[in-house]
Scaffold this motif. Sequence first.
Motif, PDB file in Angstrom:
ATOM      1  N   ALA A  52      45.071  37.503  45.075  1.00  0.00           N
ATOM      2  CA  ALA A  52      44.377  36.860  43.951  1.00  0.00           C
ATOM      3  C   ALA A  52      42.916  37.288  43.910  1.00  0.00           C
ATOM      4  N   GLY A  53      42.272  37.336  45.061  1.00  0.00           N
ATOM      5  CA  GLY A  53      40.878  37.753  45.126  1.00  0.00           C
ATOM      6  C   GLY A  53      40.679  39.209  44.777  1.00  0.00           C
ATOM      7  N   THR A  54      41.567  40.052  45.259  1.00  0.00           N
ATOM      8  CA  THR A  54      41.472  41.477  44.959  1.00  0.00           C
ATOM      9  C   THR A  54      41.705  41.721  43.472  1.00  0.00           C
ATOM     10  N   TRP A  55      42.689  41.054  42.923  1.00  0.00           N
ATOM     11  CA  TRP A  55      42.995  41.174  41.490  1.00  0.00           C
ATOM     12  C   TRP A  55      41.820  40.664  40.662  1.00  0.00           C
ATOM     13  N   ALA A  56      41.258  39.522  41.040  1.00  0.00           N
ATOM     14  CA  ALA A  56      40.094  38.987  40.324  1.00  0.00           C
ATOM     15  C   ALA A  56      38.902  39.932  40.452  1.00  0.00           C
ATOM     16  N   GLY A  57      38.702  40.493  41.643  1.00  0.00           N
ATOM     17  CA  GLY A  57      37.604  41.422  41.870  1.00  0.00           C
ATOM     18  C   GLY A  57      37.701  42.675  41.024  1.00  0.00           C
ATOM     19  N   MET A  58      38.932  43.098  40.755  1.00  0.00           N
ATOM     20  CA  MET A  58      39.134  44.270  39.890  1.00  0.00           C
ATOM     21  C   MET A  58      38.465  44.060  38.539  1.00  0.00           C
ATOM     22  N   TYR A  59      38.660  42.895  37.974  1.00  0.00           N
ATOM     23  CA  TYR A  59      38.147  42.634  36.629  1.00  0.00           C
ATOM     24  C   TYR A  59      36.721  42.084  36.651  1.00  0.00           C
ATOM     25  N   LEU A  60      36.368  41.373  37.696  1.00  0.00           N
ATOM     26  CA  LEU A  60      35.003  40.882  37.833  1.00  0.00           C
ATOM     27  C   LEU A  60      34.009  42.040  37.931  1.00  0.00           C
ATOM     28  N   PHE A  61      34.385  43.067  38.705  1.00  0.00           N
ATOM     29  CA  PHE A  61      33.509  44.217  38.908  1.00  0.00           C
ATOM     30  C   PHE A  61      33.908  45.426  38.057  1.00  0.00           C
ATOM     31  N   ARG A  62      34.940  45.266  37.227  1.00  0.00           N
ATOM     32  CA  ARG A  62      35.479  46.368  36.417  1.00  0.00           C
ATOM     33  C   ARG A  62      35.730  47.589  37.295  1.00  0.00           C
ATOM     34  N   HIS A  63      36.532  47.363  38.318  1.00  0.00           N
ATOM     35  CA  HIS A  63      36.773  48.395  39.314  1.00  0.00           C
ATOM     36  C   HIS A  63      38.270  48.627  39.483  1.00  0.00           C
ATOM     37  N   LYS A  64      38.676  49.870  39.441  1.00  0.00           N
ATOM     38  CA  LYS A  64      40.071  50.303  39.617  1.00  0.00           C
ATOM     39  C   LYS A  64      40.967  49.853  38.470  1.00  0.00           C
ATOM     40  N   THR A  65      40.372  49.496  37.341  1.00  0.00           N
ATOM     41  CA  THR A  65      41.170  49.002  36.217  1.00  0.00           C
ATOM     42  C   THR A  65      41.794  50.131  35.395  1.00  0.00           C
ATOM     43  N   LYS A  66      41.470  51.367  35.708  1.00  0.00           N
ATOM     44  CA  LYS A  66      42.089  52.495  35.004  1.00  0.00           C
ATOM     45  C   LYS A  66      43.165  53.162  35.849  1.00  0.00           C
ATOM     46  N   HIS A  67      43.401  52.631  37.041  1.00  0.00           N
ATOM     47  CA  HIS A  67      44.430  53.172  37.922  1.00  0.00           C
ATOM     48  C   HIS A  67      45.688  52.317  37.766  1.00  0.00           C
ATOM     49  N   TRP A  68      46.763  52.918  37.253  1.00  0.00           N
ATOM     50  CA  TRP A  68      47.967  52.152  36.955  1.00  0.00           C
ATOM     51  C   TRP A  68      48.518  51.447  38.184  1.00  0.00           C
ATOM     52  N   TYR A  69      48.400  52.076  39.358  1.00  0.00           N
ATOM     53  CA  TYR A  69      48.968  51.463  40.555  1.00  0.00           C
ATOM     54  C   TYR A  69      48.183  50.233  40.993  1.00  0.00           C
ATOM     55  N   PHE A  70      46.928  50.086  40.577  1.00  0.00           N
ATOM     56  CA  PHE A  70      46.191  48.849  40.808  1.00  0.00           C
ATOM     57  C   PHE A  70      46.496  47.838  39.710  1.00  0.00           C
ATOM     58  N   VAL A  71      46.520  48.281  38.475  1.00  0.00           N
ATOM     59  CA  VAL A  71      46.772  47.381  37.336  1.00  0.00           C
ATOM     60  C   VAL A  71      48.157  46.742  37.435  1.00  0.00           C
ATOM     61  N   ILE A  72      49.131  47.480  37.947  1.00  0.00           N
ATOM     62  CA  ILE A  72      50.484  46.943  38.121  1.00  0.00           C
ATOM     63  C   ILE A  72      50.669  46.355  39.516  1.00  0.00           C
ATOM     64  N   GLY A  73      50.135  47.040  40.527  1.00  0.00           N
ATOM     65  CA  GLY A  73      50.358  46.655  41.920  1.00  0.00           C
ATOM     66  C   GLY A  73      49.751  45.327  42.322  1.00  0.00           C
TER      67      GLY A  73
END
Length: 90
Positions: A52-73
């Motif tokens: 949950a924290g890693t997923w939230a951090g992705m969007y909070l920091f706009r980080h790794k949001t263009k990598h499909w394996y993060f967006v889905i994983g």
Amino acid sequence: MELLQQVGMFYLIGMNLLGILVMGMDKSRAKRHAWRIPEKVLFGVSLLGGSAGTWAGMYLFRHKTKHWYFVIGMPLIFFVQAALLYGLLR
């Protein structure tokens, strides 16, 4: 609340704070072209309960949001863990 439940709750809180932290640190390092946190570490934190924290951090920091394996994983790991937790607490 039982001691084991308290320990589990604090563990999950800590792992999710760590998830947000590693995403923020990696984004900061990416901006500075510094040594990066390996993606396997980011996924490892997620798999160890910080999804949950890693997923939230992705969007909070706009980080790794263009990598499909993060967006889905990351959401996939979160929902599997949530289902397991639900099953354990039922």
